[in-house]
Design an enzyme around this catalytic site. Structure first.
Site, PDB file in Angstrom:
ATOM      1  N   GLN A 256      -4.764  20.008   4.962  1.00 41.83           N
ATOM      2  CA  GLN A 256      -4.311  18.626   4.833  1.00 41.83           C
ATOM      3  C   GLN A 256      -4.372  18.106   3.395  1.00 41.83           C
ATOM      4  O   GLN A 256      -5.335  18.365   2.667  1.00 41.83           O
ATOM      5  CB  GLN A 256      -5.132  17.730   5.768  1.00 41.83           C
TER       6      GLN A 256
ATOM      7  N   CYS B 133      -1.326  11.662  11.574  1.00 39.47           N
ATOM      8  CA  CYS B 133      -0.275  12.375  10.850  1.00 39.47           C
ATOM      9  C   CYS B 133      -0.176  13.851  11.248  1.00 39.47           C
ATOM     10  O   CYS B 133       0.913  14.383  11.449  1.00 39.47           O
ATOM     11  CB  CYS B 133      -0.504  12.254   9.352  1.00 39.47           C
TER      12      CYS B 133
ATOM     13  N   GLN C  52       3.251  13.944   4.938  1.00 38.07           N
ATOM     14  CA  GLN C  52       2.268  13.136   5.669  1.00 38.07           C
ATOM     15  C   GLN C  52       2.594  11.650   5.604  1.00 38.07           C
ATOM     16  O   GLN C  52       2.224  10.890   6.493  1.00 38.07           O
ATOM     17  CB  GLN C  52       0.900  13.458   5.067  1.00 38.07           C
TER      18      GLN C  52
ATOM     19  N   HIS D   3       0.976  17.827   4.719  1.00 37.26           N
ATOM     20  CA  HIS D   3       0.016  18.544   5.562  1.00 37.26           C
ATOM     21  C   HIS D   3       0.682  19.817   6.086  1.00 37.26           C
ATOM     22  O   HIS D   3       1.857  19.809   6.456  1.00 37.26           O
ATOM     23  CB  HIS D   3      -0.370  17.695   6.779  1.00 37.26           C
TER      24      HIS D   3
ATOM     25  N   GLY E 182       0.839  -1.210   0.000  1.00 37.43           N
ATOM     26  CA  GLY E 182       0.000   0.000   0.000  1.00 37.43           C
ATOM     27  C   GLY E 182       0.868   1.252   0.000  1.00 37.43           C
ATOM     28  O   GLY E 182       2.101   1.173  -0.058  1.00 37.43           O
TER      29      GLY E 182
ATOM     30  N   LYS F 175      -8.752  14.165  17.507  1.00 35.02           N
ATOM     31  CA  LYS F 175      -7.448  13.514  17.696  1.00 35.02           C
ATOM     32  C   LYS F 175      -6.374  14.512  18.139  1.00 35.02           C
ATOM     33  O   LYS F 175      -5.438  14.157  18.839  1.00 35.02           O
ATOM     34  CB  LYS F 175      -7.008  12.833  16.390  1.00 35.02           C
TER      35      LYS F 175
ATOM     36  N   VAL G 291       1.440   3.743   2.375  1.00 39.55           N
ATOM     37  CA  VAL G 291       2.319   3.923   3.541  1.00 39.55           C
ATOM     38  C   VAL G 291       3.339   2.787   3.587  1.00 39.55           C
ATOM     39  O   VAL G 291       4.536   3.011   3.817  1.00 39.55           O
ATOM     40  CB  VAL G 291       1.493   3.967   4.848  1.00 39.55           C
TER      41      VAL G 291
HETATM   42  N1  HSE Z   1      -6.385  11.369   9.059  1.00 39.43           N
HETATM   43  C1  HSE Z   1      -5.378  11.984   8.278  1.00 39.43           C
HETATM   44  C2  HSE Z   1      -5.966  12.721   7.097  1.00 39.43           C
HETATM   45  C3  HSE Z   1      -4.374  11.017   7.751  1.00 39.43           C
HETATM   46  O1  HSE Z   1      -7.114  12.448   6.760  1.00 39.43           O
HETATM   47  O2  HSE Z   1      -5.289  13.551   6.512  1.00 39.43           O
HETATM   48  C4  HSE Z   1      -3.735  10.027   8.622  1.00 39.43           C
HETATM   49  O3  HSE Z   1      -3.380  10.348   9.916  1.00 39.43           O
END
Ligand code: HSE
Length: 369
Positions: free
Chosen positions: A162, A135, A350, A274, A11, A244, A13
């Site tokens: 992001q 991230c 990211q 990001h 994948g 988060k 990552v």
């Molecule tokens: N949740 C994050 C995003 C990515 O949607 O940019 C992973 O941590």
């Protein structure tokens, strides 16, 4: 040698992780196995050494023979396999890039340049689950973790910008397809210097609103626009991504009492970096040069960018940072609200510090124990 299974290595990552492991020579000193939910029996990836054929990532007996499992497969896989493995009596280390186990009492969120003491203490008391953080949170802490550590942050907002990669590979493709669609339909007007700007603007909007415009992944146009909502709705009006920011930052830092953090998370048309703009209420009036020295000394990847247009455009953008481990921190200044209020902007890849790098480094910590 420790037996290490890598799951989800094909994948986005996982591929970045394997690339980083090859370039850091991480495969030496371990016995690597690759496992997959769909490619079992096939040849393993080329990592410059012989590896056994790909194993079945759902085979609990195979997984039970591992000392360490590092998965980038995603939360659904974790929820399916992890409880069965532990129930089977497996006592190995579980390293996970997905969020499923992050907030468990028995797990630690790993970001060793920021929370190595938390990780070391957890290892001493026998913790076995080490999970990569969100991230945005990891990138923010790589940038200004030093201010938290010094107790200089009373509260903070983080307004994020992001990238598409945070939603996955298909979303990155969709963003580029949207850009291509807009560019293609506007081509004639763009090549005609006499074409009016309002006509060009109308043309772009028509493309974005047409039925042919691909929005299956994001649910709305991202190219030429932005999306002020990331992830699920929480009961208090936050999105899960915003939730988060508070929950994970305080867990990573083991902060007691927790530090108030909130903000609005926004998807923009960047590919894999990001960015975030922070407003920080300082606990005391600290001069900007002292703050810059502190941020700069926190780790070897952070870079102070001078608060000028030239430096900001050169070094503080997704285009400048993509594919690197650099964490530029700029636009640092006291805000009009008073000397206790600080503005900061930061950018980070990211897929690197936001995903692959913290879990890769956790494997290194376990390898060198
Ligand atoms: N949740 C994050 C995003 C990515 O949607 O940019 C992973 O941590």
């Amino acid at each position: 040698m420790q037996k290490v299974a890598l799951i989800g290595y094909r994948g986005m990552v996982g591929s970045v992780l394997v690339e980083r492991m090859i370039s850091e020579n991480d495969f030496s000193g371990i016995e690597p196995f690759f496992a997959s939910t769909s490619q079992a029996g096939e040849k393993g990836p080329d990592i410059g050494m012989e590896v056994p054929p790909v194993a079945d990532a759902l085979d609990i007996d195979f997984l039970s023979g591992m000392d360490i499992i590092l998965t980038c497969q995603g939360s659904d896989y974790t929820k399916k396999v992890y409880p069965a493995l532990r129930k089977n009596g497996w006592k190995g280390y579980w390293i996970d890039a997905a969020s499923a186990l992050r907030m468990n009492d028995d797990s630690v969120i790993v970001l060793d340049p920021v929370n190595r003491p938390v990780i070391d203490k957890a290892l001493q008391r026998g913790v076995l689950d080490f999970i990569g953080g969100n991230c945005t949170v990891s990138l923010m802490l790589m940038a200004i973790g030093a201010l938290f550590r010094k107790g200089y942050i009373e509260w903070m907002t983080s307004m994020t910008y992001q990238a598409a990669s945070g939603s996955g590979a298909k979303n990155m493709r969709e963003l580029v397809a949207q850009m291509a669609g807009i560019g293609h339909n506007a081509e004639t007007m763009l090549s005609d210097p006499a074409a009016g700007i309002l006509a060009l603007d109308r043309n772009v909007l028509e493309t974005m609103k047409s039925d042919a415009f691909e929005t299956g992944q994001f649910g709305a146009p991202l190219a030429g626009s932005l999306l002020p909502w990331i992830d699920a709705k929480m009961e208090n009006g936050q999105t899960k991504e915003e939730w988060k920011g508070f929950a994970e930052t305080n867990k990573i830092l083991a902060a007691e009492p927790p530090i108030p953090i909130d903000g609005i998370c926004v998807r923009i048309g960047a590919m894999r970096c990001h960015s975030q703009a922070m407003t920080i209420k300082l606990t005391k009036d600290i001069p900007v040069d002292e703050i810059e020295d502190l941020i700069q000394s926190a780790n070897e990847w952070v870079r102070i960018v001078q608060n000028t247009k030239e430096d900001s455009l050169k070094s503080l953008t997704p285009a400048a940072v993509t594919g690197t481990l650099e964490i530029p921190v700029g636009r640092i200044r006291k805000l009009n609200m008073g000397n206790h209020y600080l503005g900061v902007f930061t950018v980070g890849d990211q897929l690197l510090w936001g995903a692959a790098e913290p879990v890769r480094r956790m494997l290194g910590i376990l390898k060198n124990r």
